[in-house]
Design a protein around this motif. Structure first.
Motif, PDB file in Angstrom:
ATOM      1  N   VAL A  87      -4.551 -18.708 -23.391  1.00 22.12           N
ATOM      2  CA  VAL A  87      -3.349 -19.210 -24.062  1.00 22.12           C
ATOM      3  C   VAL A  87      -3.432 -20.721 -24.252  1.00 22.12           C
ATOM      4  O   VAL A  87      -3.125 -21.250 -25.321  1.00 22.12           O
ATOM      5  CB  VAL A  87      -2.084 -18.854 -23.259  1.00 22.12           C
ATOM      6  CG1 VAL A  87      -0.837 -19.405 -23.953  1.00 22.12           C
ATOM      7  CG2 VAL A  87      -1.948 -17.349 -23.098  1.00 22.12           C
ATOM      8  N   THR A  91      -3.689 -22.569 -27.911  1.00 25.17           N
ATOM      9  CA  THR A  91      -2.612 -23.493 -28.255  1.00 25.17           C
ATOM     10  C   THR A  91      -3.157 -24.877 -28.566  1.00 25.17           C
ATOM     11  O   THR A  91      -2.662 -25.564 -29.462  1.00 25.17           O
ATOM     12  CB  THR A  91      -1.585 -23.574 -27.111  1.00 25.17           C
ATOM     13  OG1 THR A  91      -1.131 -22.250 -26.787  1.00 25.17           O
ATOM     14  CG2 THR A  91      -0.384 -24.415 -27.511  1.00 25.17           C
ATOM     15  N   ASN A  94      -4.329 -24.641 -32.032  1.00 24.53           N
ATOM     16  CA  ASN A  94      -3.235 -24.434 -32.975  1.00 24.53           C
ATOM     17  C   ASN A  94      -2.241 -25.598 -33.029  1.00 24.53           C
ATOM     18  O   ASN A  94      -1.637 -25.872 -34.064  1.00 24.53           O
ATOM     19  CB  ASN A  94      -2.506 -23.146 -32.601  1.00 24.53           C
ATOM     20  CG  ASN A  94      -1.885 -22.432 -33.783  1.00 24.53           C
ATOM     21  OD1 ASN A  94      -0.989 -21.623 -33.613  1.00 24.53           O
ATOM     22  ND2 ASN A  94      -2.328 -22.710 -34.984  1.00 24.53           N
ATOM     23  N   CYS A 137       3.623 -17.912 -24.076  1.00 22.76           N
ATOM     24  CA  CYS A 137       3.578 -17.239 -25.378  1.00 22.76           C
ATOM     25  C   CYS A 137       4.965 -17.174 -26.020  1.00 22.76           C
ATOM     26  O   CYS A 137       5.123 -17.417 -27.227  1.00 22.76           O
ATOM     27  CB  CYS A 137       3.012 -15.832 -25.226  1.00 22.76           C
ATOM     28  SG  CYS A 137       1.240 -15.773 -24.865  1.00 22.76           S
ATOM     29  N   ARG A 140       5.933 -20.446 -27.463  1.00 23.02           N
ATOM     30  CA  ARG A 140       5.305 -20.678 -28.768  1.00 23.02           C
ATOM     31  C   ARG A 140       6.099 -20.015 -29.884  1.00 23.02           C
ATOM     32  O   ARG A 140       6.340 -20.609 -30.946  1.00 23.02           O
ATOM     33  CB  ARG A 140       3.867 -20.141 -28.776  1.00 23.02           C
ATOM     34  CG  ARG A 140       2.863 -21.078 -28.169  1.00 23.02           C
ATOM     35  CD  ARG A 140       1.440 -20.557 -28.141  1.00 23.02           C
ATOM     36  NE  ARG A 140       0.976 -19.829 -29.296  1.00 23.02           N
ATOM     37  CZ  ARG A 140      -0.306 -19.710 -29.631  1.00 23.02           C
ATOM     38  NH1 ARG A 140      -1.251 -20.314 -28.891  1.00 23.02           N
ATOM     39  NH2 ARG A 140      -0.690 -19.011 -30.671  1.00 23.02           N
ATOM     40  N   MET A 141       6.518 -18.782 -29.652  1.00 22.85           N
ATOM     41  CA  MET A 141       7.260 -18.046 -30.666  1.00 22.85           C
ATOM     42  C   MET A 141       8.587 -18.727 -30.985  1.00 22.85           C
ATOM     43  O   MET A 141       9.003 -18.811 -32.147  1.00 22.85           O
ATOM     44  CB  MET A 141       7.474 -16.602 -30.226  1.00 22.85           C
ATOM     45  CG  MET A 141       6.217 -15.750 -30.305  1.00 22.85           C
ATOM     46  SD  MET A 141       6.498 -13.997 -29.938  1.00 22.85           S
ATOM     47  CE  MET A 141       6.056 -13.965 -28.206  1.00 22.85           C
ATOM     48  N   ARG A 144       7.989 -21.728 -33.174  1.00 21.10           N
ATOM     49  CA  ARG A 144       7.685 -21.387 -34.570  1.00 21.10           C
ATOM     50  C   ARG A 144       8.980 -21.326 -35.390  1.00 21.10           C
ATOM     51  O   ARG A 144       9.058 -21.847 -36.504  1.00 21.10           O
ATOM     52  CB  ARG A 144       7.010 -20.021 -34.657  1.00 21.10           C
ATOM     53  CG  ARG A 144       5.771 -19.819 -33.822  1.00 21.10           C
ATOM     54  CD  ARG A 144       4.575 -20.546 -34.330  1.00 21.10           C
ATOM     55  NE  ARG A 144       3.346 -20.011 -33.746  1.00 21.10           N
ATOM     56  CZ  ARG A 144       2.157 -20.564 -33.868  1.00 21.10           C
ATOM     57  NH1 ARG A 144       2.021 -21.689 -34.551  1.00 21.10           N
ATOM     58  NH2 ARG A 144       1.085 -20.025 -33.315  1.00 21.10           N
ATOM     59  N   TRP A 161       2.059 -16.583 -38.038  1.00 19.18           N
ATOM     60  CA  TRP A 161       2.112 -17.271 -36.740  1.00 19.18           C
ATOM     61  C   TRP A 161       2.600 -16.320 -35.647  1.00 19.18           C
ATOM     62  O   TRP A 161       2.024 -16.273 -34.555  1.00 19.18           O
ATOM     63  CB  TRP A 161       3.060 -18.458 -36.827  1.00 19.18           C
ATOM     64  CG  TRP A 161       2.553 -19.628 -37.611  1.00 19.18           C
ATOM     65  CD1 TRP A 161       1.246 -19.920 -37.913  1.00 19.18           C
ATOM     66  CD2 TRP A 161       3.344 -20.671 -38.183  1.00 19.18           C
ATOM     67  NE1 TRP A 161       1.179 -21.080 -38.638  1.00 19.18           N
ATOM     68  CE2 TRP A 161       2.447 -21.574 -38.828  1.00 19.18           C
ATOM     69  CE3 TRP A 161       4.706 -20.940 -38.225  1.00 19.18           C
ATOM     70  CZ2 TRP A 161       2.884 -22.714 -39.489  1.00 19.18           C
ATOM     71  CZ3 TRP A 161       5.157 -22.083 -38.889  1.00 19.18           C
ATOM     72  CH2 TRP A 161       4.250 -22.960 -39.508  1.00 19.18           C
ATOM     73  N   ARG A 164       0.117 -13.736 -34.616  1.00 18.73           N
ATOM     74  CA  ARG A 164      -0.885 -14.333 -33.730  1.00 18.73           C
ATOM     75  C   ARG A 164      -0.342 -14.439 -32.310  1.00 18.73           C
ATOM     76  O   ARG A 164      -1.045 -14.109 -31.344  1.00 18.73           O
ATOM     77  CB  ARG A 164      -1.262 -15.716 -34.253  1.00 18.73           C
ATOM     78  CG  ARG A 164      -2.264 -16.473 -33.380  1.00 18.73           C
ATOM     79  CD  ARG A 164      -2.680 -17.753 -34.066  1.00 18.73           C
ATOM     80  NE  ARG A 164      -3.669 -18.511 -33.310  1.00 18.73           N
ATOM     81  CZ  ARG A 164      -4.468 -19.432 -33.850  1.00 18.73           C
ATOM     82  NH1 ARG A 164      -4.384 -19.692 -35.140  1.00 18.73           N
ATOM     83  NH2 ARG A 164      -5.344 -20.085 -33.114  1.00 18.73           N
ATOM     84  N   ASP A 165       0.897 -14.884 -32.162  1.00 16.06           N
ATOM     85  CA  ASP A 165       1.485 -15.029 -30.836  1.00 16.06           C
ATOM     86  C   ASP A 165       1.648 -13.682 -30.129  1.00 16.06           C
ATOM     87  O   ASP A 165       1.391 -13.561 -28.930  1.00 16.06           O
ATOM     88  CB  ASP A 165       2.846 -15.723 -30.936  1.00 16.06           C
ATOM     89  CG  ASP A 165       2.729 -17.163 -31.402  1.00 16.06           C
ATOM     90  OD1 ASP A 165       1.646 -17.753 -31.247  1.00 16.06           O
ATOM     91  OD2 ASP A 165       3.725 -17.698 -31.924  1.00 16.06           O
ATOM     92  N   ARG A 166       2.063 -12.675 -30.889  1.00 14.36           N
ATOM     93  CA  ARG A 166       2.207 -11.341 -30.294  1.00 14.36           C
ATOM     94  C   ARG A 166       0.856 -10.766 -29.909  1.00 14.36           C
ATOM     95  O   ARG A 166       0.720 -10.093 -28.871  1.00 14.36           O
ATOM     96  CB  ARG A 166       2.950 -10.409 -31.255  1.00 14.36           C
ATOM     97  CG  ARG A 166       4.440 -10.692 -31.376  1.00 14.36           C
ATOM     98  CD  ARG A 166       5.152  -9.587 -32.120  1.00 14.36           C
ATOM     99  NE  ARG A 166       4.851  -9.586 -33.544  1.00 14.36           N
ATOM    100  CZ  ARG A 166       5.571 -10.211 -34.471  1.00 14.36           C
ATOM    101  NH1 ARG A 166       6.651 -10.880 -34.131  1.00 14.36           N
ATOM    102  NH2 ARG A 166       5.235 -10.144 -35.752  1.00 14.36           N
TER     103      ARG A 166
END
Length: 219
Positions: A87, A91, A94, A137, A140-141, A144, A161, A164-166
Motif C-alpha cells: 500500500v 501510494t 500514485n 486504503c 485513499r478512497m 479521491r 481510481w 484501483r483502491d478496491r
C-alpha cells in the motif's frame, strides 16, 4: 514447502498492473510511461550520467531501478509488513513519496506532516499490520472523492481510481491469507521424555518405600 516472497517485486507487480499505459492527456502529471513521469525519468538519467530522452524509451531495468530508488526506499516501505508495504509503495507512486507518508500518518493516527520522524516510526512499530493497511486504503478512497469535488475536471478518473483502491484492498487481504497459509505448522512437543521421567520417578518412589518398610521391620 514454503517459498520466500520479495516484497518489492510483489508491490511492483501490483502497481504496474495499474500503471501500464502512457498516460492520459488530461492527467496533471504530464507525460507518463508506466507510472514514471518525464521529469522523474530526466532526473534519473542525469544522475546516471546519461543524456535525456523520452520516457517512452525507458528500459525495463531502468523502470525497476527508478521504482526501487525513488519510491520503495524513499517511502520507507522496506520497514513495513508485506500488506502495508504494498500500500505504501503504490501510494508513493500514485501520490508521490510525501503524500504516501501523509496517508500513512493519517492511518496511524499521528500528526500529518509528511515527515517520517520519531513519532511516526514509534506508531508504525505498534501498528505495522493488515488493519493499518486497510485503514490506509479507505483513506485513499475518501481522498479521491474530495479531490474530484475540489477539481471537477478530474472526475473522468474517479471510477478508475476507486477500482484501483478496491483492487489494492483485495490484494493485501489475499497476501495476508497466503502468509497465514504458508506459515510453518506448530510442532507438537514429544511426550516421550515426559513419560520416561515419570517412569523413573515412580521407580524412585517405590525404592524409597522399600527402604522405609525395612526400617520399620523389627530385628
Amino acid at each position: 514447502m514454503t517459498h520466500s516472497v520479495d516484497p518489492f517485486k510483489t508491490a511492483l507487480q501490483f502497481t504496474l498492473k495499474w500503471e501500464g499505459g502512457s498516460g492520459h492527456p488530461e492527467d496533471l502529471a504530464g507525460k507518463v510511461d508506466r507510472g514514471i513521469s518525464q521529469a522523474t525519468y530526466d532526473t534519473y538519467r542525469r544522475h546516471q550520467g546519461l543524456p535525456e530522452q523520452f520516457v517512452s524509451q525507458m528500459t525495463e531495468s531502468e523502470l525497476e531501478d527508478i521504482y526501487y530508488r525513488y519510491y520503495w526506499q524513499r517511502c520507507h516501505a522496506e520497514v513495513m509488513c508485506l500488506p502495508l508495504s504494498v500500500v505504501q509503495f503504490d501510494t508513493a507512486v500514485n501520490f508521490h513519496v510525501r503524500g504516501s507518508i501523509e496517508f500513512l500518518q493519517e492511518a496511524l493516527g499521528v500528526t500529518v506532516d509528511g515527515d517520517f520522524g520519531p513519532q511516526t516510526q514509534a506508531a508504525l512499530a505498534k501498528q505495522n499490520n493488515l488493519e493499518t493497511a486497510k485503514r490506509y486504503c479507505h483513506g485513499r478512497m475518501a481522498y479521491r472523492q474530495q479531490r474530484v469535488k475540489a477539481n471537477p475536471s478530474q472526475e473522468i478518473f474517479l471510477q478508475g481510481w476507486l477500482r484501483r483502491d478496491r483492487d489494492l484492498l483485495h490484494c493485501i487481504e489475499q497476501l495476508s491469507l497466503e502468509s497465514v497459509a504458508e506459515a510453518p505448522p506448530i510442532r507438537e512437543v514429544s511426550r516421550a521424555p515426559q513419560v520416561e521421567i515419570a517412569g523413573k520417578l515412580e521407580q524412585a518412589i517405590a525404592l524409597l518405600q522399600e527402604v522405609v518398610d525395612l526400617l520399620k521391620t523389627p530385628h
